[in-house]
Design a protein around this motif. Structure first.
Motif, PDB file in Angstrom:
ATOM      1  N   THR A 141       0.802  -1.228   0.000  1.00 18.91           N
ATOM      2  CA  THR A 141       0.000   0.000   0.000  1.00 18.91           C
ATOM      3  C   THR A 141       0.830   1.271   0.000  1.00 18.91           C
ATOM      4  OG1 THR A 141      -0.145   0.149   2.422  1.00 18.91           O
ATOM      5  CG2 THR A 141      -1.768  -1.247   1.295  1.00 18.91           C
ATOM      6  N   GLY A 142       2.092   1.178   0.421  1.00 18.07           N
ATOM      7  CA  GLY A 142       2.922   2.365   0.544  1.00 18.07           C
ATOM      8  C   GLY A 142       2.631   3.169   1.794  1.00 18.07           C
ATOM      9  N   GLU A 143       1.758   2.666   2.637  1.00 18.01           N
ATOM     10  CA  GLU A 143       1.396   3.366   3.879  1.00 18.01           C
ATOM     11  C   GLU A 143       2.584   3.386   4.835  1.00 18.01           C
ATOM     12  OE1 GLU A 143      -1.681   2.779   7.675  1.00 18.01           O
ATOM     13  OE2 GLU A 143      -1.757   1.437   5.943  1.00 18.01           O
ATOM     14  N   VAL A 144       2.837   4.545   5.444  1.00 16.41           N
ATOM     15  CA  VAL A 144       3.926   4.675   6.408  1.00 16.41           C
ATOM     16  C   VAL A 144       3.596   3.873   7.663  1.00 16.41           C
ATOM     17  CG1 VAL A 144       5.289   6.269   7.792  1.00 16.41           C
ATOM     18  CG2 VAL A 144       4.556   6.925   5.503  1.00 16.41           C
ATOM     19  N   LEU A 145       4.578   3.121   8.174  1.00 14.67           N
ATOM     20  CA  LEU A 145       4.368   2.232   9.315  1.00 14.67           C
ATOM     21  C   LEU A 145       5.122   2.732  10.545  1.00 14.67           C
ATOM     22  CD1 LEU A 145       4.980  -1.186   7.516  1.00 14.67           C
ATOM     23  CD2 LEU A 145       2.765  -0.142   8.022  1.00 14.67           C
ATOM     24  N   PRO A 146       4.528   2.628  11.723  1.00 16.54           N
ATOM     25  CA  PRO A 146       5.315   2.837  12.945  1.00 16.54           C
ATOM     26  C   PRO A 146       6.379   1.747  13.013  1.00 16.54           C
ATOM     27  CG  PRO A 146       3.187   1.863  13.467  1.00 16.54           C
ATOM     28  CD  PRO A 146       3.140   2.219  12.014  1.00 16.54           C
ATOM     29  N   ALA A 147       7.588   2.092  13.334  1.00 14.29           N
ATOM     30  CA  ALA A 147       8.676   1.116  13.235  1.00 14.29           C
ATOM     31  C   ALA A 147       9.743   1.377  14.277  1.00 14.29           C
ATOM     32  CB  ALA A 147       9.285   1.166  11.829  1.00 14.29           C
ATOM     33  N   GLU A 148      10.652   0.423  14.394  1.00 18.20           N
ATOM     34  CA  GLU A 148      11.832   0.610  15.231  1.00 18.20           C
ATOM     35  C   GLU A 148      13.069   0.220  14.437  1.00 18.20           C
ATOM     36  OE1 GLU A 148      11.497  -1.685  18.767  1.00 18.20           O
ATOM     37  OE2 GLU A 148      11.695  -3.610  17.767  1.00 18.20           O
ATOM     38  N   LEU A 149      14.161   0.908  14.686  1.00 14.12           N
ATOM     39  CA  LEU A 149      15.438   0.652  14.060  1.00 14.12           C
ATOM     40  C   LEU A 149      16.368   0.078  15.118  1.00 14.12           C
ATOM     41  CD1 LEU A 149      17.413   2.847  11.583  1.00 14.12           C
ATOM     42  CD2 LEU A 149      18.546   2.038  13.656  1.00 14.12           C
ATOM     43  N   ILE A 150      16.938  -1.098  14.818  1.00 12.90           N
ATOM     44  CA  ILE A 150      17.823  -1.776  15.761  1.00 12.90           C
ATOM     45  C   ILE A 150      19.230  -1.783  15.176  1.00 12.90           C
ATOM     46  CG2 ILE A 150      18.276  -3.900  17.032  1.00 12.90           C
ATOM     47  CD1 ILE A 150      15.288  -4.599  16.599  1.00 12.90           C
ATOM     48  N   LYS A 151      20.153  -1.177  15.896  1.00 17.52           N
ATOM     49  CA  LYS A 151      21.547  -1.088  15.465  1.00 17.52           C
ATOM     50  C   LYS A 151      22.416  -1.552  16.616  1.00 17.52           C
ATOM     51  CE  LYS A 151      24.665   2.658  14.513  1.00 17.52           C
ATOM     52  NZ  LYS A 151      24.780   4.040  14.055  1.00 17.52           N
ATOM     53  N   ALA A 152      23.078  -2.704  16.416  1.00 16.84           N
ATOM     54  CA  ALA A 152      23.823  -3.359  17.495  1.00 16.84           C
ATOM     55  C   ALA A 152      22.847  -3.620  18.635  1.00 16.84           C
ATOM     56  CB  ALA A 152      25.019  -2.513  17.923  1.00 16.84           C
ATOM     57  N   GLU A 153      23.105  -3.066  19.798  1.00 22.74           N
ATOM     58  CA  GLU A 153      22.205  -3.262  20.939  1.00 22.74           C
ATOM     59  C   GLU A 153      21.282  -2.070  21.156  1.00 22.74           C
ATOM     60  OE1 GLU A 153      22.063  -6.134  22.521  1.00 22.74           O
ATOM     61  OE2 GLU A 153      23.626  -6.884  21.206  1.00 22.74           O
ATOM     62  N   GLU A 154      21.352  -1.077  20.284  1.00 26.99           N
ATOM     63  CA  GLU A 154      20.545   0.122  20.454  1.00 26.99           C
ATOM     64  C   GLU A 154      19.267   0.046  19.621  1.00 26.99           C
ATOM     65  OE1 GLU A 154      22.936   3.430  19.366  1.00 26.99           O
ATOM     66  OE2 GLU A 154      24.515   3.009  20.820  1.00 26.99           O
ATOM     67  N   LYS A 155      18.199   0.657  20.162  1.00 23.10           N
ATOM     68  CA  LYS A 155      16.922   0.730  19.452  1.00 23.10           C
ATOM     69  C   LYS A 155      16.463   2.169  19.349  1.00 23.10           C
ATOM     70  CE  LYS A 155      15.035  -3.812  20.704  1.00 23.10           C
ATOM     71  NZ  LYS A 155      13.876  -4.525  21.287  1.00 23.10           N
ATOM     72  N   GLN A 156      15.931   2.505  18.179  1.00 23.00           N
ATOM     73  CA  GLN A 156      15.294   3.809  18.006  1.00 23.00           C
ATOM     74  C   GLN A 156      13.844   3.571  17.600  1.00 23.00           C
ATOM     75  OE1 GLN A 156      17.390   6.535  15.365  1.00 23.00           O
ATOM     76  NE2 GLN A 156      19.324   5.463  15.728  1.00 23.00           N
ATOM     77  N   ILE A 157      12.939   4.310  18.205  1.00 26.22           N
ATOM     78  CA  ILE A 157      11.523   4.194  17.881  1.00 26.22           C
ATOM     79  C   ILE A 157      11.137   5.328  16.935  1.00 26.22           C
ATOM     80  CG2 ILE A 157       9.179   4.074  18.785  1.00 26.22           C
ATOM     81  CD1 ILE A 157      10.972   1.775  19.642  1.00 26.22           C
TER      82      ILE A 157
END
Length: 497
Positions: free
Chosen positions: A319-335
């Protein structure tokens, strides 16, 4: 065959610094080949010497490299250095290239289930490890070449930012004699399969390599490309060297010395081991690169625009709809509630992007990302969804997964652990070439391999079923190799959520 050679010559004629043609076909060099098998061949441009890897029985010894004497072939006498490969049990050594003072070589060791690659330099009996910042190879093999002027090392390895399995990387020597970090040569060369045994001609632009990721005559074929600028990421379309060299077997390790009438390579066709040394008569016109390190316009890359922002936007693949997501890099998370993340530097690291109810995706923070917005599409795992596992790959004609395929399967395991009600049906597909019954058997065997891996990670076997369809459900034409490879796939359907 004639038309393919003409096309090759037309392509090469566009570049005044690179022209080559072959005469007849390759012939085995009996004096250099042994039943133990040869591979990873390099030639000493300063004297009549050659180095290669041979299969060695037993365990590694302290005599890592040994002089195996002079071998004479007709009027040619070669001084030979042999490097051992302990049949994949303990590791391997492979030569990279000669200098007037010694030789660089690769070493891969296996310890506690992990492969570890390094580079060494040996001179007059003294061995020292080459310091390449952030160097990491996770593959059981590592090969490479050294430019004649000693300024560039091109390595084949599986690092954190590969496009598939083994990729080709450039390592540049700095003006103070130290080495810079390894940088991927880019998607124009590297595929999701294996790129191995690079050879850089004296112009420092003309690159030969072997790959099993571009179709061709057999397993590994030899290809040829020309660097287009100083970024080392812009290359001409790789050209298959043709049936004068490539066979239904595996061809690797193409190399020659400027001014010689013979080129050498390794072929597994009709070989007692994993390769015999071949030679083929050719004529080349490749001019030596006369640029020097002191000329910054040639050797210094344009610095990255560190102040520019790179944005990742996570969307639904359909759909191309923007999704709430999280980015995981090593042990760090960004919401990212709005599905976007800002990246201020390209580190070459892997990051995982995930959203509830979607299959996660791993991307690499490298030069493929553009300044500004980059879209990352995630596939829903709602009931009825069918998702192709693009990076779950197999050695040709077998059910043996290529190393690195586990990365994507681990994401399937992750989404099943996050959604414990999900059940999936694995589907295996081939193209329509060959025996239809054999194709169904092969696709079923591959599904079994994938299913066993997922179950081994702790997923209940009651949640995973599978079926092989052979070539009965194509998603693209079977007329060309480029489209046939799209039909060779493993996918899964969510049958319950």
């Amino acid at each position: 065959m004639k038309s393919s050679i003409i096309a090759l010559l037309l392509f090469l004629s566009m570049f005044s610094y690179a022209q080559i043609r072959f005469e007849n076909s390759g012939i085995k060099v009996d004096s250099l080949s042994t039943p133990r098998g040869q591979n990873y061949l390099v030639i000493n441009p300063y004297q009549k010497a050659m180095a290669f890897t041979e299969e060695i029985q037993g365990s590694p010894s302290e005599a890592l490299i040994y002089f195996s004497g002079n071998r004479t072939n007709n009027d040619e006498k070669w001084e030979v250095l042999t490097f051992p490969d302990w049949l994949g049990e303990k590791g391997m050594l492979s030569p990279i290239g000669f200098t007037p003072f010694g030789i660089y070589y690769s070493q891969v060791t296996f310890d506690k289930g992990v492969y570890n690659g390094k580079v060494f330099f040996v001179s007059e009996g003294n061995k020292e490890e080459v310091n390449i910042p952030f160097f990491k190879n996770k593959a059981p093999i590592q090969s490479g070449c050294l430019s004649k002027d000693g300024r560039y090392m091109i390595l084949s390895m599986e690092s954190n930012n590969t496009y598939g399995v083994e990729d080709l990387y450039i390592v540049k020597q700095k003006s103070d004699g130290t080495w810079d970090r390894a940088k991927n040569l880019g998607y124009q060369l590297n595929t999701e399969y294996q790129e191995v045994t690079p050879f850089l001609a004296e112009d420092n632009r003309t690159l030969f390599f072997a790959t099993n990721g571009r179709g061709g005559q057999g397993s590994f074929d030899l290809f040829y490309t020309v660097r287009q600028d100083e970024s080392w990421r812009n290359w001409s379309e790789p050209v298959n060297l043709g049936s004068q060299i490539n066979t239904s077997g595996s061809e690797t390790s193409f190399a020659f010395v400027d001014g010689s009438e013979w080129a050498y390579y390794v072929s597994s066709q009709d070989s007692d081991g994993y390769g015999d040394i071949m030679r083929i008569k050719f004529k080349e016109e490749i001019e030596e690169d006369t640029t020097r390190i002191e000329q910054p316009a040639v050797t210094v890359e344009k610095p990255a625009e560190k102040s520019s922002i790179i944005t990742l936007k996570v969307v639904d693949a359909k759909t191309g709809e923007v999704l709430p997501a999280e980015l995981i890099k090593a042990e760090e998370k960004q919401i990212g509630a709005n599905g976007t993340f800002e990246i201020d530097s390209l580190t070459g690291e892997e990051v995982e992007l995930k959203s509830p109810g979607y299959l996660p995706k791993v991307i690499i923070l490298d030069e493929q990302l553009k300044i500004g917005e980059n879209t990352v599409a995630l596939s829903s795992v709602a009931k009825g969804s069918v998702i192709t596992l693009d990076h779950v790959l197999f050695h040709r004609g077998t059910a043996n997964m290529i190393d690195g395929s586990q990365k994507e399967l681990n994401l399937v395991v992750e989404v099943m652990n996050d959604n414990p009600d999900i059940k999936i049906l694995l589907k295996g597909h081939t193209d329509n070439t060959g025996d239809p019954v054999r194709n169904i058997q092969l696709s079923e065997a591959r599904v079994k391999t994938v299913k066993e891996y997922i179950i081994a990670q702790g997923v209940s076997p009651y949640r995973v079923s599978g079926k092989g369809y052979g070539g009965n459900e194509p998603i693209a034409s079977n007329e060309t190799e480029e489209t046939r490879k799209l039909n060779r796939r493993v996918e899964f359907e969510v049958v319950e959520d």
